[in-house]
Design a protein around this motif. Structure first.
Motif, PDB file in Angstrom:
ATOM      1  N   ALA A  65       3.502  20.726  39.445  1.00  0.00           N
ATOM      2  CA  ALA A  65       4.599  19.870  39.920  1.00  0.00           C
ATOM      3  C   ALA A  65       4.275  19.288  41.291  1.00  0.00           C
ATOM      4  N   ASN A  66       3.646  20.084  42.153  1.00  0.00           N
ATOM      5  CA  ASN A  66       3.257  19.594  43.472  1.00  0.00           C
ATOM      6  C   ASN A  66       2.185  18.511  43.362  1.00  0.00           C
ATOM      7  N   LEU A  67       1.210  18.709  42.481  1.00  0.00           N
ATOM      8  CA  LEU A  67       0.158  17.706  42.277  1.00  0.00           C
ATOM      9  C   LEU A  67       0.756  16.388  41.787  1.00  0.00           C
ATOM     10  N   ILE A  68       1.713  16.485  40.855  1.00  0.00           N
ATOM     11  CA  ILE A  68       2.337  15.284  40.293  1.00  0.00           C
ATOM     12  C   ILE A  68       3.155  14.561  41.357  1.00  0.00           C
ATOM     13  N   ALA A  69       3.908  15.332  42.160  1.00  0.00           N
ATOM     14  CA  ALA A  69       4.740  14.726  43.198  1.00  0.00           C
ATOM     15  C   ALA A  69       3.894  13.993  44.231  1.00  0.00           C
ATOM     16  N   LEU A  70       2.796  14.598  44.666  1.00  0.00           N
ATOM     17  CA  LEU A  70       1.927  13.966  45.659  1.00  0.00           C
ATOM     18  C   LEU A  70       1.305  12.688  45.109  1.00  0.00           C
ATOM     19  N   PHE A 102      -5.458   6.322  36.638  1.00  0.00           N
ATOM     20  CA  PHE A 102      -4.352   7.129  36.114  1.00  0.00           C
ATOM     21  C   PHE A 102      -3.358   7.459  37.218  1.00  0.00           C
ATOM     22  N   LYS A 103      -2.107   7.630  36.795  1.00  0.00           N
ATOM     23  CA  LYS A 103      -1.050   8.108  37.682  1.00  0.00           C
ATOM     24  C   LYS A 103      -0.007   8.901  36.898  1.00  0.00           C
ATOM     25  N   GLU A 104       0.158   8.523  35.627  1.00  0.00           N
ATOM     26  CA  GLU A 104       1.077   9.281  34.779  1.00  0.00           C
ATOM     27  C   GLU A 104       0.493  10.658  34.507  1.00  0.00           C
ATOM     28  N   MET A 105       1.274  11.706  34.794  1.00  0.00           N
ATOM     29  CA  MET A 105       0.826  13.080  34.568  1.00  0.00           C
ATOM     30  C   MET A 105       1.992  13.913  34.074  1.00  0.00           C
ATOM     31  N   LEU A 149      -4.603  21.671  45.563  1.00  0.00           N
ATOM     32  CA  LEU A 149      -3.647  21.141  46.534  1.00  0.00           C
ATOM     33  C   LEU A 149      -3.241  19.710  46.225  1.00  0.00           C
ATOM     34  N   ARG A 150      -4.170  18.913  45.747  1.00  0.00           N
ATOM     35  CA  ARG A 150      -3.876  17.542  45.347  1.00  0.00           C
ATOM     36  C   ARG A 150      -5.034  17.038  44.504  1.00  0.00           C
ATOM     37  N   LEU A 151      -4.807  15.924  43.799  1.00  0.00           N
ATOM     38  CA  LEU A 151      -5.866  15.321  42.994  1.00  0.00           C
ATOM     39  C   LEU A 151      -6.547  14.223  43.795  1.00  0.00           C
ATOM     40  N   HIS A 152      -7.876  14.267  43.819  1.00  0.00           N
ATOM     41  CA  HIS A 152      -8.646  13.262  44.540  1.00  0.00           C
ATOM     42  C   HIS A 152      -9.071  12.129  43.620  1.00  0.00           C
ATOM     43  N   SER A 153      -9.661  12.479  42.493  1.00  0.00           N
ATOM     44  CA  SER A 153     -10.168  11.480  41.551  1.00  0.00           C
ATOM     45  C   SER A 153     -10.609  12.200  40.287  1.00  0.00           C
ATOM     46  N   ALA A 154     -11.208  11.447  39.372  1.00  0.00           N
ATOM     47  CA  ALA A 154     -11.794  12.021  38.161  1.00  0.00           C
ATOM     48  C   ALA A 154     -13.010  11.180  37.786  1.00  0.00           C
ATOM     49  N   ALA A 155     -13.791  11.656  36.827  1.00  0.00           N
ATOM     50  CA  ALA A 155     -15.011  10.924  36.445  1.00  0.00           C
ATOM     51  C   ALA A 155     -15.363  11.202  34.994  1.00  0.00           C
ATOM     52  N   LEU A 156     -15.986  10.213  34.370  1.00  0.00           N
ATOM     53  CA  LEU A 156     -16.585  10.429  33.049  1.00  0.00           C
ATOM     54  C   LEU A 156     -17.941  11.089  33.246  1.00  0.00           C
ATOM     55  N   VAL A 157     -18.158  12.221  32.560  1.00  0.00           N
ATOM     56  CA  VAL A 157     -19.430  12.946  32.667  1.00  0.00           C
ATOM     57  C   VAL A 157     -19.832  13.443  31.280  1.00  0.00           C
ATOM     58  N   ASN A 158     -21.086  13.907  31.178  1.00  0.00           N
ATOM     59  CA  ASN A 158     -21.561  14.453  29.908  1.00  0.00           C
ATOM     60  C   ASN A 158     -21.999  15.913  30.023  1.00  0.00           C
ATOM     61  N   ARG A 159     -21.885  16.483  31.225  1.00  0.00           N
ATOM     62  CA  ARG A 159     -22.223  17.904  31.378  1.00  0.00           C
ATOM     63  C   ARG A 159     -20.963  18.624  31.861  1.00  0.00           C
TER      64      ARG A 159
END
Length: 371
Positions: A65-70, A102-105, A149-159
């Motif tokens: 909930a904290n991650l989503i709110a931030l 993305f922003k919807e969580m 504590l919070r989400l910074h980013s995400a990435a497409l990876v294969n490993r």
């Protein structure tokens, strides 16, 4: 890899570098939602996080909930790049194109944190063709508890860094080695700076609370209003200077010193008093010559004239001139003391005595100049 924070960084994918990258399978549900972080205790396939007691990260409904709110407080969406190039761009100088946003969580009990990515056409083709299969999340976390504590980013990876995650989800953790599980040093310093700025404007923020949008907007409105007022005043002052030819020293041809004005007022007062006294003397003397007042009335007439010249003048205008009184002013002849007082009074003189209430004796004394 270049560290972006003084706190520990965990990028959750399998890599020999001192970061942890946790990757999830890219399989989406029927509504396009994809798993980003698992629920409960989790760690990378290589045993990380090594700096957290028990070597596990931890995610529950409250943490999610904290991650989503931030994230919702942010104006911009969070980026999904390729192979965490956003974290490496400063070091290798290569571009870091986005594969999606993305922003919807939402939190799903038992499975974890889910997001709804908006893929770029290029990334959608990569995923469709199986060229990318996992999604890796990057997040700062508390080294004491392992909680993100919070989400910074995400990435497409294969490993993938986490075994058993849903396809096309990856997670990377910025291991923030902070004593406070909810404080980012940069955010903290910015918050303190904002509080200091608000304090200068007389706006206090309660201890332990962060300035909200309403407070900041109110402060901004005050600043803009003050700036507009100052600009208006400056414009008015400039206009006044321009109208006066730009001179700030009074023109002696147009203005007189205050001391001179005060002296003039004093002199006018004296002259006015002198003029009034002279005028009163003239009025009384004329009234006596015309027989409008007797000498016994002079004191009264003078006091009335000093207080109200108009009232005296009105009385004299109504008083009928008496010839006998006017004759008294010549003093050419002395009255006969042996004559009968009544025989020496003319008919007009008797009328005067009767009109003024003056006795015959006093009237005769006045005629002889003894009054």
């Amino acid at each position: 890899m270049k560290r972006l924070s003084p706190l520990p960084l965990a990028v959750l994918s399998a890599t020999a570098e001192p970061v942890a990258v946790l990757s999830l399978d890219l399989s989406a549900d029927d509504r396009g939602w994809q798993q980003l972080l698992p629920a409960g205790r989790f760690r990378a396939v290589d045993g990380r996080p090594f700096d957290v007691p028990g070597n596990h990260w931890y995610l529950d409904a409250d943490v999610a909930a904290n991650l989503i709110a931030l994230a919702n407080e942010r104006v911009n969406d969070l980026v999904i790049d390729y192979e965490h190039q956003t974290l490496k761009a400063d070091e290798n100088g290569e571009p870091a194109p986005a594969s999606g946003w993305f922003k919807e969580m939402e939190w799903r009990e038992g499975s974890g944190l889910w997001i709804k990515p908006k893929w770029t056409p290029r990334a959608a083709e990569f995923i469709k063709n199986g060229e990318y299969k996992y999604l890796s999340a990057v997040f700062p976390y508390d080294a004491a508890t392992g909680k993100p504590l919070r989400l910074h980013s995400a990435a497409l990876v294969n490993r993938p860094g986490i075994d058993g995650m849903q396809a096309v989800e990856a997670l990377a953790a910025l291991s923030l080695n902070s004593q406070s599980p909810s404080t980012n040093p940069t955010e903290h310093s910015m918050s303190e700076l904002l509080k200091a700025m608000l304090a200068k404007l007389g706006i206090a923020v309660e201890e332990g609370k962060e300035p909200d949008q309403a407070i900041v907007m109110s402060a901004l409105s005050e600043v803009l209003t003050a700036a507009a007022t100052a600009k208006t005043l400056a414009t008015e002052v400039a206009a006044l200077k321009a109208n006066d030819g730009g001179n700030t020293t009074p023109d002696p041809a147009k203005y007189a010193p205050v001391e001179v004005v005060h002296q003039l007022h004093a002199q006018i007062a004296v002259l006015s008093a002198q003029g009034a006294a002279g005028q009163l003397d003239q009025v009384i003397e004329k009234a006596k010559q015309e027989g409008r007042i007797v000498p016994a009335m002079e004191g009264w007439a003078r006091e009335l004239g000093k207080k109200d010249m108009a009232a005296l003048q009105a009385f004299l205008d109504k008083a009928q001139p008496i010839a006998a009184l006017a004759a008294m002013q010549t003093k050419d002849k002395a009255p006969d003391d042996t004559a009968d007082p009544l025989a020496t009074l003319s008919a007009d003189e008797r009328k005067v005595c009767e009109a003024t209430g003056v006795s015959v004796e006093d009237f005769l004394k006045t005629k002889k100049g003894e009054a």
